[in-house]
Design a protein around this motif. Sequence first.
Motif, PDB file in Angstrom:
ATOM      1  N   ARG A  61       1.625   8.706   1.918  1.00  0.00           N
ATOM      2  CA  ARG A  61       2.425   9.923   1.862  1.00  0.00           C
ATOM      3  C   ARG A  61       3.664   9.787   2.732  1.00  0.00           C
ATOM      4  O   ARG A  61       3.618   9.216   3.831  1.00  0.00           O
ATOM      5  N   SER A  62       4.772  10.311   2.244  1.00  0.00           N
ATOM      6  CA  SER A  62       6.002  10.280   3.014  1.00  0.00           C
ATOM      7  C   SER A  62       5.928  11.276   4.161  1.00  0.00           C
ATOM      8  O   SER A  62       5.455  12.405   3.998  1.00  0.00           O
ATOM      9  N   LEU A  63       6.380  10.848   5.341  1.00  0.00           N
ATOM     10  CA  LEU A  63       6.366  11.736   6.505  1.00  0.00           C
ATOM     11  C   LEU A  63       7.466  12.790   6.422  1.00  0.00           C
ATOM     12  O   LEU A  63       7.347  13.866   7.010  1.00  0.00           O
ATOM     13  N   GLY A  64       8.526  12.490   5.687  1.00  0.00           N
ATOM     14  CA  GLY A  64       9.619  13.446   5.601  1.00  0.00           C
ATOM     15  C   GLY A  64       9.651  14.246   4.325  1.00  0.00           C
ATOM     16  O   GLY A  64      10.441  15.171   4.197  1.00  0.00           O
ATOM     17  N   ASP A  65       8.800  13.890   3.363  1.00  0.00           N
ATOM     18  CA  ASP A  65       8.787  14.573   2.073  1.00  0.00           C
ATOM     19  C   ASP A  65       7.344  14.905   1.753  1.00  0.00           C
ATOM     20  O   ASP A  65       6.513  14.014   1.573  1.00  0.00           O
ATOM     21  N   ALA A  66       7.033  16.186   1.652  1.00  0.00           N
ATOM     22  CA  ALA A  66       5.648  16.599   1.461  1.00  0.00           C
ATOM     23  C   ALA A  66       5.064  16.089   0.162  1.00  0.00           C
ATOM     24  O   ALA A  66       3.855  15.948   0.031  1.00  0.00           O
ATOM     25  N   VAL A  67       5.894  15.851  -0.829  1.00  0.00           N
ATOM     26  CA  VAL A  67       5.397  15.397  -2.122  1.00  0.00           C
ATOM     27  C   VAL A  67       5.863  13.980  -2.438  1.00  0.00           C
ATOM     28  O   VAL A  67       5.647  13.493  -3.546  1.00  0.00           O
ATOM     29  N   GLY A  68       6.500  13.322  -1.503  1.00  0.00           N
ATOM     30  CA  GLY A  68       7.030  11.992  -1.751  1.00  0.00           C
ATOM     31  C   GLY A  68       6.072  10.898  -1.315  1.00  0.00           C
ATOM     32  O   GLY A  68       5.033  11.138  -0.708  1.00  0.00           O
ATOM     33  N   TYR A  69       6.455   9.661  -1.645  1.00  0.00           N
ATOM     34  CA  TYR A  69       5.663   8.490  -1.337  1.00  0.00           C
ATOM     35  C   TYR A  69       6.508   7.477  -0.597  1.00  0.00           C
ATOM     36  O   TYR A  69       7.720   7.402  -0.745  1.00  0.00           O
ATOM     37  N   GLU A  70       5.825   6.698   0.200  1.00  0.00           N
ATOM     38  CA  GLU A  70       6.403   5.508   0.791  1.00  0.00           C
ATOM     39  C   GLU A  70       5.458   4.357   0.493  1.00  0.00           C
ATOM     40  O   GLU A  70       4.245   4.529   0.480  1.00  0.00           O
ATOM     41  N   VAL A  71       6.010   3.187   0.236  1.00  0.00           N
ATOM     42  CA  VAL A  71       5.205   2.014  -0.056  1.00  0.00           C
ATOM     43  C   VAL A  71       5.491   0.964   1.009  1.00  0.00           C
ATOM     44  O   VAL A  71       6.657   0.594   1.231  1.00  0.00           O
ATOM     45  N   LEU A  72       4.420   0.522   1.659  1.00  0.00           N
ATOM     46  CA  LEU A  72       4.542  -0.487   2.710  1.00  0.00           C
ATOM     47  C   LEU A  72       4.303  -1.863   2.106  1.00  0.00           C
ATOM     48  O   LEU A  72       3.262  -2.109   1.493  1.00  0.00           O
TER      49      LEU A  72
ATOM     50  N   GLN B  73       0.832  -1.196   0.000  1.00  0.00           N
ATOM     51  CA  GLN B  73       0.000   0.000   0.000  1.00  0.00           C
ATOM     52  C   GLN B  73       0.869   1.249   0.000  1.00  0.00           C
ATOM     53  O   GLN B  73       1.781   1.366   0.818  1.00  0.00           O
ATOM     54  N   PRO B  74       0.621   2.199  -0.902  1.00  0.00           N
ATOM     55  CA  PRO B  74       1.366   3.463  -0.884  1.00  0.00           C
ATOM     56  C   PRO B  74       0.784   4.426   0.134  1.00  0.00           C
ATOM     57  O   PRO B  74      -0.410   4.374   0.465  1.00  0.00           O
TER      58      PRO B  74
END
Length: 630
Positions: A228-239, A225-226
């Motif tokens: 929002r990145s906590l450290g990058d306002a426009v980035g993504y993290e995928v779990l 599941q993607p």
Amino acid sequence: MSPLNPIAWWLFLLAVPIVLFYILKIRLRQEPVSTTIFWQQVFEERRSRSFWRQLRHLISLLLSLAFLGLLVSAVLDFVPDSQRKPARCVVIVDNSAGMNARSPSSSRSRLEQAKAELQRLLGTTEVARQTAVLTAGGQPRIVVGFTDHLGTLRRGVEAIPTTDYPTALGETIELARQLVVGEEDSTILVYTATGLPETTDIPTDGVFFFPVGEPLDNMGITRFQPRRSLGDAVGYEVLAEVIHYGEKPARAELEIELGDRVVDVIPLTLEPGVPQTRIIRDATPLGGLLRARLNPVEGAPADPFPVDNEARAFLAERQTQRILVCGEEDFFLRKVLESQPNVTLLFPSEIPAVVPDDAVLVLHRTVPERIPRGNVLIVDPRSGCDMFDLGSPLAEMQIPPIVAKEDGESPLMKFVHLLNLTVRGARSLVPKEPEGKSGFTVLAETPEASPIFVHWQQPERSVVLLTADLTQGDLALRTAFPIMVSQALQQFRGSGGELEKAYDTREPVRLALKTDRGEVVLVSPSGFRQIFPVESGQVSLGTLPECGVWQILEPGQNAQDSEPVLVRIACNLASTEESNLRRAPENFHVQSHDVAALRTGVRPIWFWLALFALGMTTLEWFLYQRRWVD
């Protein structure tokens, strides 16, 4: 024993015409001959065989009557009183995702084995006077209503589809019990590879489980599941979460791909039943289809259940944000702006009249008479404008420039703590009527209610203003200042592209669409097309039965067209229950005596009666009908 069709007793009346036909004699023809010498010899031979001839006619009559009796008995359908067929039977076939697994020793999936066994059972044994067939994949579904027609039952079983749904075995058994309520001699037959959990409270009296397949080792992706990145306002993290269900540890590689490009390969050592979680950061600045593949190491046995070895998610494209910096240059402000991710700094010679949608105007000290339309960040203004009037510094008014109150509910103040902070150089600020009063929010203020940090949200512009002087005090050196700037830029950016959820096969899908059509076409990963109505700009698709990438098109549009599709949907299995091919209760695969006897299949009595009648007909033909002349 008792007959199931007692009205068939009347068929024994057919013996009357059979007897009459045997009693009737054939009238002999008279023919003139030249002499009787040779015929006398024939008559002598016939007298010697007259007893056998009469006996043969009698045997033929008895065989014909026996043939009739056997046929009538087959129609009566006698059954022992201790083995009477139940009035109703419900057959449940589990066609959930786990039934698609294939054992290394078998070329057929669990579902194919279940359907073959059920077809054999229907062909050898009448399980009930009325039989219905249900499926338990996703939601209970009635495939064939109650019927005694064998052909209808066979076709219904053959048409049971494969799905990637999770099992709904408990709900289907409850439905089956409601269908046979009030029938004391009814039965429920369940073809599944898992059975019910040992903790379930569903009653199983009258329910016979037919175990299909065998426990298998399997590893799969159970979460993908993607977010929002906590450290990058426009980035993504995928779990991503991977689990191995087996008896021994196993090794594998988690391969992450973006389109045709491999992003990362993560080696894994998986302990039995212990989930491993990985967070994939900085997957892409461009967005696209992100795919995860779980590959067993070289030399490992073939995976029996490949559908959970792959997961997908769509990442929206991350747009670059332009920052237009005007006014007096400040070292701290510039360094904070340069540290922001995915931005481009520009220094125009003049303040633009309109700020583009993908840009932010940053004003330091210099403020025009009219604030431009668009997104504007103002730091340490030295003059008023159409939105506010600016007074003298608060220190000159002998008011301590200390923050005494802040708005903790605003997203602009998230992770920002300014209480008791001395803000030197701050000036008094009064919003103007009506421009400055519309959409005005105070984020931080002094004990005398003098605004320090404010926000205007208006239809044509969004303005964030900080009255502090960065060259005085220590605000520019605190972590609060870069966080304030970062969250202001995120506020102007919006969501940075819609985050597209990755669905699993148990979740109902409801989407908002940008189309003026009254209906759309849903295309499955295998190419199946289905039309859905659009109501109030939204479409409800229900649960998706197949893992892969689904597409929503406008009517008449093909997936290969140059025009972009309306929506792409990533659908994954992501189910710990279905990936666990060993979750059946203990001793589930040990068959009971009743199930083993029923599973073997016994031909009904009418079958043997009809077969015996065929044999007697053949015997009668050889004894009598084969020769028409004595």
